[in-house]
Design a protein around this motif. Structure first.
Motif, PDB file in Angstrom:
ATOM      1  N   ARG A 236       0.760  -1.487  -0.341  1.00 60.91           N
ATOM      2  CA  ARG A 236      -0.257  -0.476   0.175  1.00 60.91           C
ATOM      3  C   ARG A 236       0.981   1.310   0.042  1.00 60.91           C
ATOM      4  O   ARG A 236       1.886   0.975   0.673  1.00 60.91           O
ATOM      5  N   ASP A 237       0.604   2.571  -0.573  1.00 60.15           N
ATOM      6  CA  ASP A 237       1.293   3.425  -1.106  1.00 60.15           C
ATOM      7  C   ASP A 237       1.141   4.344   0.667  1.00 60.15           C
ATOM      8  O   ASP A 237       0.587   4.458   0.998  1.00 60.15           O
ATOM      9  N   PRO A 238       2.757   4.421   0.988  1.00 58.39           N
ATOM     10  CA  PRO A 238       3.211   4.547   2.432  1.00 58.39           C
ATOM     11  C   PRO A 238       3.169   5.748   2.322  1.00 58.39           C
ATOM     12  O   PRO A 238       2.894   6.391   3.849  1.00 58.39           O
ATOM     13  N   GLY A 239       2.604   7.369   1.730  1.00 56.83           N
ATOM     14  CA  GLY A 239       2.628   7.750   1.781  1.00 56.83           C
ATOM     15  C   GLY A 239       3.786   8.777   1.449  1.00 56.83           C
ATOM     16  O   GLY A 239       4.906   8.277   1.100  1.00 56.83           O
ATOM     17  N   PHE A 240       3.985  10.284   2.375  1.00 55.24           N
ATOM     18  CA  PHE A 240       5.483  10.672   2.191  1.00 55.24           C
ATOM     19  C   PHE A 240       5.304  10.978   3.781  1.00 55.24           C
ATOM     20  O   PHE A 240       5.054  11.395   5.230  1.00 55.24           O
ATOM     21  N   ILE A 241       6.756  10.385   4.743  1.00 56.12           N
ATOM     22  CA  ILE A 241       7.220  10.179   5.713  1.00 56.12           C
ATOM     23  C   ILE A 241       8.057  11.630   6.274  1.00 56.12           C
ATOM     24  O   ILE A 241       8.752  11.760   5.530  1.00 56.12           O
TER      25      ILE A 241
END
Length: 613
Positions: A236-241
């Motif tokens: 699943r796309d983790p987004g941005f950290i």
């Protein structure tokens, strides 16, 4: 094929994929879903509907959603899956290997619940409802009604999409100590890349002026994963950290902060406001309280994903720590953080679960087998425990003050404490880079300023009478204490704490398998050895002890719990083990000594000859 089924297939495209299902001890709940065997049998007579279509209208990061459903052929095997993104078609899962069949679905749900969970008459009436807790995860959601159980799933009904009003906004801040004692780091997750919005933290002394510190941004893609399910059904796309460094803090001072993103048009999106107390300076004489445990995992307050009776202690541990926030200053979770095991959606759920803690006090983590281990990835143990994550998630989702986060070992100072944190999933044996780090960490501390020297690691490099270690005849990781015990003895490590074995155990002060003191609850003067503690009962399924109790094992507890160290001053330390069920102290001991007691020679702890001799 009915109209509804044709409409569904217009959305769900086909691709060729081979799936490897990896589970840890058969316990990761999502691994039980044979999603690649899904058959679509959408029925006009089935019904499923969510109570809300838009979430977070009052800027909430979590909402409860009631899902009502009915089936023309109800069964105890029927279940409801929560999917995100809402369109979970097979084209979103490219093949990793040549396919042997063509599945119609290859994305695991983010959670699931059986239809009869709160509906005991479901098989009679065919009707029911289930409440799900939905958290902000940068995308929309849909709910599907399945028949056929987890092993032969059939989609019989599907809701429309629901979404948070602002799904990409910054969430779940995680504090951590920086590389300097007067530096705090803030890590968080959002849906904004740096080409969309500039990330920063607005912060300052509570009630005073605030400044803005920019944040760095990391992410990764499917190719960063080492194998399935992380590369396949669990992706699943983790987004941005994002991570920002708040520097030059005054010691023991309250600060407030909030996360922000600035868009090119000058507008902003903000998080809620949080606060923390900065760390004491090394050697500062003040009361300092530290919580340490391992193997927390995650659990769901809505009861979903629970049919394996797994990690049911994690909510108790988390809730006890939330209730007691005012009575400790820093937390160490020493490996096996959330047991996502390659199902990436679970990291969001974990950071949401611990947000009240991690947003308020430094939340330091260590690497465990369920974060790092994977064949051919350079891990010391080449098993499948990380589910193909091979350390990428832990290294990205949490900041630690390591020189290289791919080598997840580090030291950190907190007032009168020095913590040396090892990475047991990489080689620690004598002559290795990590061994040299451990020795330098232990040797470089000024014990007059920081008398309390603590060694932390995930796997038990010291002593445990957990049954699987005893069956091996090793009472700990093979070669563990053989490589490190002379360092613990030479540099007079007070306490070594481990996870990995899911229970609690405390030894006497020990060196070379021999107790160096016959005391149990109060130690005055030099220990002449190191007290070893297993604190792996954070939340994951408990591990049994051997039937025989070794002489060096003073206290054993087959239950969930965590440890707490309280340094009252340079001479007095209190250790406590607390139950997660009620927060009460089940075991404790006290150390009382002067600086000269640290300087005194212990067996094999000083040179064999001196100028005086």
């Amino acid at each position: 094929m009915g109209k509804l089924e044709m409409k569904f297939f217009a959305i769900f495209l086909f691709t060729i994929v081979t799936l490897e299902m990896v589970s840890s001890h058969g316990d990761q709940p999502l691994s039980k879903v044979a999603i690649h065997q899904t058959v679509f049998a959408l029925s006009d007579k089935a019904y499923i509907k969510a109570s809300k279509s838009v979430l977070g209208l009052k800027e909430e990061n979590m909402e409860w959603v009631v899902v009502k459903f009915s089936s023309p052929n109800p069964s105890n095997d029927d279940w409801i899956g929560v999917f995100s993104p809402a369109i979970f078609n097979a084209s979103n899962c490219p093949a990793e290997n040549p396919a042997t069949h063509t599945p119609t679905l290859c994305t695991a749900p983010i959670k699931y619940q059986f239809a009869n969970y709160t509906n005991p008459r479901y098989t009679i009436t065919g009707k029911g409802e289930v409440k799900f807790q939905i958290i902000k995860q940068r995308s929309d959601f849909s709910f599907a009604l399945f028949s056929g159980g987890l092993s032969n799933p059939k989609v019989v009904g599907l809701t429309g999409a629901i979404a948070f009003a602002n799904p990409n906004s910054p969430v779940y801040p995680r504090l951590a100590q920086g590389k300097m004692w007067n530096e705090m780091t803030v890590t968080w997750t959002s849906g904004y890349g740096i080409d969309e919005a500039e990330p920063f933290v607005e912060w300052g002394k509570k009630g005073g002026d605030h400044v803005r510190s920019p944040a760095g941004t990391l992410t990764f893609d499917r190719n960063s994963m080492c194998g399935a399910p992380a590369r396949t059904v669990g992706w699943r796309d983790p987004g941005f950290i994002h991570t920002s460094f708040l520097k030059e803090l005054w010691p023991n001072t309250m600060y407030s902060y909030k996360l922000g993103h600035k868009f090119s048009d000058g507008s902003y999106v903000w998080s809620h406001e949080y606060q923390f107390k900065s760390s004491p300076y090394p050697g500062q004489n003040s009361i300092q309280r530290v919580v340490i445990f391992g193997d927390l995992g995650k659990d769901e307050v809505d009861g979903s994903n629970e049919y394996n009776n797994y990690q049911h202690g994690s909510l108790n541990t988390t809730n006890q720590l939330i209730q007691d926030l005012e009575n400790y200053d820093i937390v160490f979770l020493i490996g096996d953080i959330c047991y996502a095991n390659g199902y990436l959606s679970q990291w969001d759920k974990f950071t949401s679960m611990v947000e009240p803690i991690a947003s308020t006090v430094p939340f330091m983590v260590a690497s465990g087998n369920h974060e790092r281990d994977w064949p051919g990835s350079g891990s010391f143990y080449e098993n499948l425990d990380s589910g193909g994550e091979c350390g990428v998630l832990a290294q990205t989702m949490f900041y630690v003050p390591a020189e290289n986060r791919a080598k997840f070992w580090y030291s950190t100072d907190y007032g009168m404490f020095r913590f040396c944190v090892a990475d047991t999933e990489l080689d620690w044996r004598e002559g290795t880079e990590q061994y040299r780090f451990i020795e330098n960490c232990l040797a470089s501390v000024d014990r007059q300023k920081q008398p309390w020297l603590i060694f932390l690691a995930h796997r038990v490099l010291g002593y445990s009478s957990g049954d699987f270690y005893v069956d091996e005849g090793s009472f700990g990781e093979p070669m563990g204490s053989d490589s490190l015990q002379k360092l613990w003895q030479k540099y007079k490590v007070d306490i070594a704490i481990y996870g990995h074995v899911h229970n609690y155990e405390r030894t006497c002060p020990i060196y070379q398998n021999i107790c160096t003191s016959d005391k149990k609850n109060y130690y005055k003067g030099s220990l002449n050895g190191t007290i070893h503690v297993v604190a792996g009962g954070g939340g994951s399924s408990l591990a049994k002890f051997s039937s025989a109790t070794p002489k060096w094992s003073l206290v054993r507890d087959y239950d969930y719990g965590f440890t707490k160290l309280t340094a009252f001053d340079h001479s007095n330390l209190l250790f406590e083990y607390k139950k997660s069920s009620d927060g009460k102290v089940h075991d404790s001991f006290r150390i009382s000594r002067d600086y000269r007691d640290i300087l005194a020679c212990a067996p094999d702890g000083c040179p064999s000859t001196t100028l005086a001799s």
